[in-house]
Motif scaffolding. Sequence first.
Motif, PDB file in Angstrom:
ATOM      1  N   UNK A 139      37.029  38.888  36.726  1.00 49.56           N
ATOM      2  CA  UNK A 139      38.140  38.301  37.472  1.00 49.56           C
ATOM      3  C   UNK A 139      38.916  37.333  36.598  1.00 49.56           C
ATOM      4  N   UNK A 140      38.191  36.514  35.805  1.00 47.34           N
ATOM      5  CA  UNK A 140      38.865  35.574  34.913  1.00 47.34           C
ATOM      6  C   UNK A 140      39.720  36.316  33.895  1.00 47.34           C
ATOM      7  N   UNK A 141      39.182  37.425  33.369  1.00 47.44           N
ATOM      8  CA  UNK A 141      39.956  38.207  32.403  1.00 47.44           C
ATOM      9  C   UNK A 141      41.204  38.779  33.046  1.00 47.44           C
ATOM     10  N   UNK A 142      41.067  39.283  34.284  1.00 47.73           N
ATOM     11  CA  UNK A 142      42.231  39.821  34.993  1.00 47.73           C
ATOM     12  C   UNK A 142      43.271  38.737  35.203  1.00 47.73           C
ATOM     13  N   UNK A 143      42.816  37.541  35.590  1.00 48.58           N
ATOM     14  CA  UNK A 143      43.753  36.440  35.831  1.00 48.58           C
ATOM     15  C   UNK A 143      44.454  36.052  34.534  1.00 48.58           C
ATOM     16  N   UNK A 144      43.684  36.008  33.421  1.00 51.52           N
ATOM     17  CA  UNK A 144      44.289  35.645  32.147  1.00 51.52           C
ATOM     18  C   UNK A 144      45.330  36.667  31.728  1.00 51.52           C
ATOM     19  N   UNK A 145      45.028  37.961  31.900  1.00 55.16           N
ATOM     20  CA  UNK A 145      46.004  38.993  31.555  1.00 55.16           C
ATOM     21  C   UNK A 145      47.222  38.913  32.452  1.00 55.16           C
ATOM     22  N   UNK A 146      46.991  38.644  33.735  1.00 52.13           N
ATOM     23  CA  UNK A 146      48.112  38.503  34.656  1.00 52.13           C
ATOM     24  C   UNK A 146      48.954  37.296  34.295  1.00 52.13           C
ATOM     25  N   UNK A 147      48.263  36.194  33.937  1.00 55.06           N
ATOM     26  CA  UNK A 147      48.998  34.997  33.539  1.00 55.06           C
ATOM     27  C   UNK A 147      49.831  35.266  32.289  1.00 55.06           C
ATOM     28  N   UNK A 148      49.257  35.999  31.337  1.00 57.01           N
ATOM     29  CA  UNK A 148      50.000  36.355  30.125  1.00 57.01           C
ATOM     30  C   UNK A 148      51.213  37.198  30.464  1.00 57.01           C
ATOM     31  N   UNK A 149      51.033  38.159  31.364  1.00 57.59           N
ATOM     32  CA  UNK A 149      52.146  39.019  31.761  1.00 57.59           C
ATOM     33  C   UNK A 149      53.235  38.202  32.457  1.00 57.59           C
ATOM     34  N   UNK A 150      52.823  37.262  33.284  1.00 57.07           N
ATOM     35  CA  UNK A 150      53.802  36.449  34.007  1.00 57.07           C
ATOM     36  C   UNK A 150      54.519  35.478  33.082  1.00 57.07           C
ATOM     37  N   UNK A 151      53.829  35.014  32.038  1.00 53.18           N
ATOM     38  CA  UNK A 151      54.506  34.175  31.042  1.00 53.18           C
ATOM     39  C   UNK A 151      55.630  34.955  30.375  1.00 53.18           C
ATOM     40  N   UNK A 152      55.349  36.235  30.071  1.00 54.40           N
ATOM     41  CA  UNK A 152      56.386  37.073  29.458  1.00 54.40           C
ATOM     42  C   UNK A 152      57.532  37.315  30.434  1.00 54.40           C
ATOM     43  N   UNK A 153      57.211  37.493  31.714  1.00 52.01           N
ATOM     44  CA  UNK A 153      58.273  37.696  32.699  1.00 52.01           C
ATOM     45  C   UNK A 153      59.129  36.443  32.852  1.00 52.01           C
ATOM     46  N   UNK A 154      58.483  35.296  32.797  1.00 54.70           N
ATOM     47  CA  UNK A 154      59.261  34.057  32.918  1.00 54.70           C
ATOM     48  C   UNK A 154      60.151  33.843  31.704  1.00 54.70           C
ATOM     49  N   UNK A 155      59.728  34.390  30.571  1.00 53.82           N
ATOM     50  CA  UNK A 155      60.553  34.267  29.371  1.00 53.82           C
ATOM     51  C   UNK A 155      61.460  35.455  29.155  1.00 53.82           C
ATOM     52  N   UNK A 156      61.863  36.135  30.234  1.00 55.19           N
ATOM     53  CA  UNK A 156      62.655  37.363  30.097  1.00 55.19           C
ATOM     54  C   UNK A 156      63.997  37.109  29.431  1.00 55.19           C
ATOM     55  N   UNK A 157      64.543  35.929  29.596  1.00 53.93           N
ATOM     56  CA  UNK A 157      65.836  35.646  28.967  1.00 53.93           C
ATOM     57  C   UNK A 157      65.697  35.609  27.444  1.00 53.93           C
TER      58      UNK A 157
END
Length: 729
Positions: free
Chosen positions: A11-29
């Motif tokens: 679960x922690x690994x899934x959350x970390x990967x999701x967090x990484x993906x969301x960081x990239x989405x937040x930096x879409x600009x």
Amino acid sequence: MKNTSKSATEDDNDIDLLALFLVLLRGWKIILFFALLGLLLGVLYTRYVNPTFRSDALIQIEEGSKGVAALGENISNLVGSDASTAQTEAELIRSRMVLEPVVDALNLRVRLSDPTIGFIEKIKSNRTYTQINTAEEVTLGTSDGQVVIKQFDVSKDYLNKGFSLVKSENGFTLTNGFEDFKGQFNKPYQFNGTNGQIRITVAQLPDNNHPVNIYKQSLHNATNAINGALSVVEKGKGTGIIQLTMTGPNQQQTTSILSQVVQSYFGQNQARGSEETTQTLEFMETQIPVLREKLEKSEAKFNEFREQSGTIDVTQESQILLAENARIDAQLSELKLKKADLTTYYTEEHPLVIQINDQIEVLNNRKQQIKNTIQELPEIQREFLQLSEDVGIDREIYLTLLKNYQQLQIAKAGQLGYARIIDMPISTFRAIAPKKLQIWLLSMFLGTLLGAVLALIKSLLRNVVKDPERLEEKTGVPVVATIPRSPLLARLDKNKASRRLLAYTDRDSLSYEAIKSLRTSIMFGMPEEGKSGSRAKVVLITGESPGVGKSFVSSNLSEVFAQLSKKVLVIDADMRLGELHKVFNMTQDNGLADYFQKENHNLQDVVHPTTMENIDFIPRGEKPQNPSSLLSSEKFSSLMKELSTHYDYIVIDSPPVLAASDAMILAQYADKVLMVTRYDDSIEGQLVYATKQMQKANVNIDGIVLNDVRQGLMSKYSYHYSYAYGHNK
């Protein structure tokens, strides 16, 4: 326990990967910017570089040489096969022996360039002119006309040194920056410079004083340039077919050079193929007169003996010995001929020469045995046998050599070498590079990758507030409310959304419900009486830095308290930059600062009723020089005591903790101290530092309000307000 631990880790690994993906989405600009930048650079690159063209040719390498085969099967076997492998021939094609004639035939040492073509011009034109070399001239196109050079030779000290050509009124001017040489078109000139001679014939130059750079390459550099563009490989393993491939910026030039390389190699191969046969014929031509003279002498001597002694009967045994001796002499002569031919290629130590010497020794021993036997015959008979044997041997050797000589001449006339041209180069005029689509996609991918890396670095360097649980862990202060962003309020006034009350703009939103939840939390956590037994309960609203939404929370919290028929007072205690008066459509005049600075101002002068029922407001007033000192005075303490008798709730909007110490002073009058922070904007480290500063001043922060939470995939922790109830959509 093991399964539980494993599941928790996954679960922690899934959350970390999701967090990484969301960081990239937040930096879409950032990612989009660098992706477009990469695409732009890719497009500029494909316009900057010249197209690359290719020409191909095929050559077949056949087995062995046919020259020595004319001497007979035995000699061919002894000499062995000199067949060249395809790999060896490939290296020969790339050698200077083959490439130097190409350089000389096409004047490839003469190099022309246009110095007026820069980076911008290449991009604008999308394709620039390239020089074309022929046996007669070297040409280069420019925007102002064509350059045609018929001859350009320089001394060794001028090799690889640049010159400039410019059209003049009467002809041309050649300069190297130190020396100027003038001449006319279509006339050969020889100039004597400080470093040697320069011979040049110019046929044409561009107009408008358009300069042209020219220099003479060294032969080594010219052949290396061809080798750099030439590929020579065998097609398949053991096929004997060599593929020659040459690339260059001009299809006509590339095809011409490769054709010349093929012709140069083929000519060299033809010469090598007949070299062996020529040497053998030259050796035979020297031996034929000698053998003929020897035969004539032996025949004359034999005839003279017969005339003197008459006819002699030779016994059967003698005939057998004579015949065997004749065969041995013939073999010896043949072996000597082979040895003579071999020694033109090899030394006495070569295995083939040693083998022939051994055979000769064996035959000589047998010949000596026959000779001893013959010596026992009568003297006349023995001499007859000897002379007859000499004539037979000399005749056999002479006729054999003459026969081989005629056969070798026929073989040489039909000799073709062992290389065969299968395909000559042709011009397709199809560019093989740059592959625009691939370059665009690759450059955009690299730009996207760079943007993603920068977005991750930015996220690491600027660790913003996002996770309520993480905030509680870092600060030790509970998060008492998370207030989602009101999309409607943001659309109404994007830059001034905090100056509007939710009750009038978006009362059915999740934001308004969150404010009400905050009110409930405060009410249940309040003591029965305010500090010092006063009637009013004081709520202090502060933040770690400006722009977190303190005024938005203070004004809307006051409004929901007033709904409960409670008398509420809102104080804008930020006497430096407070703007809470704009929320209530009032001015900052006659406010808190004026109460301290103007002696004629009393409580009634600074407390103003608002358009909302049960809510009064004290603006910040005129900016003072020492706000912190004023808040620490007895006058402010008396003011708070008096106000506490008239109101049920007093909401104080204080300056940010990291900007001023006012919040620490005001906290001594508060029953509840709330720290407002902005989701995905406030710096987590600043918030932690602000709470520690308050705790060092013995101020207990009762809760953190996480403001402006955005919902959606890009906000990992938006699940705190994922559901609406009632009229919200």
